[in-house]
Design an enzyme around this catalytic site. Structure first.
Site, PDB file in Angstrom:
ATOM      1  N   ASP A 191      -6.618  59.987  44.168  1.00 22.79           N
ATOM      2  CA  ASP A 191      -5.993  58.671  44.132  1.00 22.79           C
ATOM      3  C   ASP A 191      -5.973  58.308  42.649  1.00 22.79           C
ATOM      4  O   ASP A 191      -7.035  58.125  42.046  1.00 22.79           O
ATOM      5  CB  ASP A 191      -6.814  57.651  44.912  1.00 22.79           C
ATOM      6  N   HIS A 192      -4.785  58.228  42.061  1.00 24.12           N
ATOM      7  CA  HIS A 192      -4.758  58.124  40.598  1.00 24.12           C
ATOM      8  C   HIS A 192      -5.379  56.828  40.086  1.00 24.12           C
ATOM      9  O   HIS A 192      -5.705  56.714  38.910  1.00 24.12           O
ATOM     10  CB  HIS A 192      -3.342  58.332  40.052  1.00 24.12           C
ATOM     11  N   HIS A 254      -4.689  52.785  46.953  1.00 27.64           N
ATOM     12  CA  HIS A 254      -5.006  52.139  45.673  1.00 27.64           C
ATOM     13  C   HIS A 254      -5.754  50.804  45.838  1.00 27.64           C
ATOM     14  O   HIS A 254      -6.766  50.568  45.192  1.00 27.64           O
ATOM     15  CB  HIS A 254      -3.728  51.884  44.879  1.00 27.64           C
TER      16      HIS A 254
HETATM   17  C1  BG6 Z   1       2.072  55.244  43.536  1.00 28.03           C
HETATM   18  C2  BG6 Z   1       3.081  54.650  44.467  1.00 28.03           C
HETATM   19  O1  BG6 Z   1       1.041  55.866  44.248  1.00 28.03           O
HETATM   20  O2  BG6 Z   1       1.519  54.211  42.718  1.00 28.03           O
HETATM   21  C3  BG6 Z   1       4.182  53.966  43.684  1.00 28.03           C
HETATM   22  O3  BG6 Z   1       3.639  55.666  45.305  1.00 28.03           O
HETATM   23  C4  BG6 Z   1       3.587  52.951  42.736  1.00 28.03           C
HETATM   24  O4  BG6 Z   1       5.121  53.352  44.555  1.00 28.03           O
HETATM   25  C5  BG6 Z   1       2.473  53.549  41.896  1.00 28.03           C
HETATM   26  O5  BG6 Z   1       4.635  52.490  41.894  1.00 28.03           O
HETATM   27  C6  BG6 Z   1       1.733  52.451  41.130  1.00 28.03           C
HETATM   28  O6  BG6 Z   1       0.846  53.022  40.216  1.00 28.03           O
HETATM   29  P1  BG6 Z   1       0.434  52.240  38.890  1.00 28.03           P
HETATM   30  O7  BG6 Z   1      -0.574  53.125  38.266  1.00 28.03           O
HETATM   31  O8  BG6 Z   1       1.675  52.072  38.084  1.00 28.03           O
HETATM   32  O9  BG6 Z   1      -0.120  50.921  39.340  1.00 28.03           O
END
Ligand code: BG6
Length: 505
Positions: A191-192, A254
């Site tokens: 999960d990034h 997230h």
């Molecule tokens: C991704 C989603 O996992 O996370 C995207 O699939 C979203 O739709 C993105 O835009 C948001 O990541 P961050 O790091 O820009 O908040």
């Protein structure tokens, strides 16, 4: 985040980094630029090779060129040609397609030969940068040909991208499939959000400081707000998004990462087992809502055409590959409660959406008001709010909002802010956010990866909302203009409880 507190100077073991989906967007935009940053920071093993798996035969040189182009476009740091050439010079391309089992047998033989010549010692990191429908078929084939077997002291690890399932049943089924061919310690569900410094800092903030824990509970906290607002619309991802929606795309992964770090109990030790057990525990304590409760405690919206900055955004339903009458939400807001002693009676309000006025990601913890009106000219309800804000976007840092006396002979009160910004204190190298995660996977530290039970607990908590929204179709969907703050119902969700979403100063 090394769980033993060691510095990031340890070199990972020699290994092969095998990417499925190497011709796709994720590999070009994030995985290779992250490997480049690790190479530049000298954090890749000396004996290392990248193997790109494609479904159709492709020459090594062609794949290298394509990835080099991607690197030049998406690199977060100036590209040093020597480092980039060395990194991509160790790349080979092998074709394999899970619908043709024989191709995996051939791949296994080719891979073993390559490993011998590259001296990568048999350690393998398989990275699934593919569409989710390929996760199970690829892992089954890897298992069948024995590529995941950890023998002779070698490690074999599997990184699985999100989305992990589309609901509770499919997440359980995917876990079941993966666990047939690999042990839980080999699985790295990514999960990034856990690669973001401030997100990792929530743990340090809470558990390396004595002053927060005593007030981190229902006695002092009124409620918690988690916001992930995005400016971008759905863009070219219509087909994925229209089968997914804001809730599935963002909340069980997230937003729940943020929620679990903020709400978990202190782990007994800073190791993967203890930390991940506490995270799973708190997610499992999110109250499962009945259909009526889920309906009452949620808002969903879809954006209409509008303008954000100098960009015109078209109606969501006019996006390429989106159904013209799509009932899919591009905005979701939920009210959740956690059934445990620390949080009983403390609502957690979550919201996330696309095509909004500003990009903002934060956790705002609202403390209870002072109990009585000592300052007669400023009634308690007019005192400014006491918020503790963990900011992730647009700036990473922490803000404390509190009341102070305005200088002068009379007692006049105003709200002020104390602010800590990462960039003011630390020299932070620009990164993709994937470096920590890939590095941790190479050194075998899975503290920042999701375990099967927390993934399932996350889906369990959102399942009632998915069910009730599915049954209603477009009924109850609110529309909001692109570039606005989202649907009106979102504000109303808090107003009916006598609360408001925090407005950034
Ligand atoms: C991704 C989603 O996992 O996370 C995207 O699939 C979203 O739709 C993105 O835009 C948001 O990541 P961050 O790091 O820009 O908040």
């Amino acid at each position: 985040m090394t769980s033993n507190g060691a510095s990031r100077q340890i070199k990972p073991d020699p290994c092969s980094f095998i990417i499925f989906g190497v011709t796709g967007d994720l590999a070009h935009r994030l995985v290779i630029p992250a490997l480049y940053n690790l190479a530049q920071s000298k954090l890749l093993p000396d004996e290392f090779c990248i193997v790109g798996i494609t479904r159709h035969k492709m020459a090594d040189t062609e794949l290298r060129e394509s990835l080099m182009k991607g690197l030049r476009k998406f690199a977060t740091r100036p590209v040093d040609e020597a480092i980039a050439n060395r990194l991509l010079g160790c790349l080979s391309c092998i074709d394999a397609d899970p619908s043709d089992p024989g191709s995996f047998d051939r791949m296994a033989t080719q891979l073993e030969a390559l490993e011998k010549s590259r001296k990568t010692a048999g350690n393998r990191l398989f990275y699934m940068a593919t569409p989710p429908s390929a996760f199970a078929p690829i892992s089954q084939q890897l298992g069948r040909v024995g590529l995941l077997r950890e023998d002779n002291g070698y490690w074999r690890r599997l990184v699985i991208e999100k989305p992990f399932g589309t609901d509770l049943a499919s997440a359980r089924a995917l876990n079941h499939e993966l666990l047939k061919v690999a042990d839980e310690h080999q699985l790295y569900r990514i999960d990034h959000y856990l690669g973001k410094e401030t997100v990792q800092n929530i743990l340090v903030l809470r558990f390396a400081n004595g002053m927060f824990e005593p007030i981190w509970n229902r006695n002092h906290i009124d409620h918690v707000q988690i916001t992930v607002d995005e400016k971008l619309g759905v863009g070219h991802r219509g087909s994925f998004y229209d089968a997914t929606g804001a809730l599935r795309d963002m909340v069980p992964n997230h937003l729940f990462q943020l929620l679990s770090l903020v709400a978990m109990e202190p782990p007994a030790r800073f190791d993967a087992h203890a930390v991940r057990s506490e995270k799973a525990e708190v997610l499992a304590a999110i109250q499962t809502q009945s259909e009526e409760e889920a309906l009452r405690n949620s808002v969903r919206g879809q954006y209409l055409a509008g303008r954000i900055g100098d960009t015109d955004i078209e109606d969501y339903r006019k996006t390429k590959d989106v159904r013209p009458e799509s009932p899919i939400e591009t905005y979701a807001a939920l009210k959740l409660t956690i059934d445990n002693w620390r949080w009983a009676g403390v609502p957690f309000y979550l919201r996330t959406g696309k095509a909004l006025a500003a990009k903002r990601t934060e956790v705002a913890i609202k403390f209870k008001q002072a109990p009585f009106a000592m300052f007669r000219d400023t009634p308690v309800d007019r005192l400014s709010q006491n918020y503790f804000v963990i900011g992730i976007e647009p700036a990473e840092g922490i803000t404390l909002q509190f009341n102070t006396k305005v200088p002068g002979p009379a007692i006049a009160i105003d709200g002020v802010e104390m602010k800590f910004l990462y960039k003011d204190y630390f020299k932070v190298e620009p990164s993709t956010g994937y470096e920590t995660l890939i590095y941790d996977c190479m050194i075998g530290d899975n503290i920042l990866f999701q375990r099967a039970d927390s993934v399932e607990a996350g889906w369990q908590a959102v399942q009632p909302f998915l069910d009730v929204w599915k049954n209603l179709g477009a009924e109850g969907l609110e529309y909001y203009q692109a570039g606005s703050d989202g649907p009106e119902g979102s504000a109303a969700l808090l107003i009916r409880d006598g609360r408001n979403w925090r407005k950034p100063s």
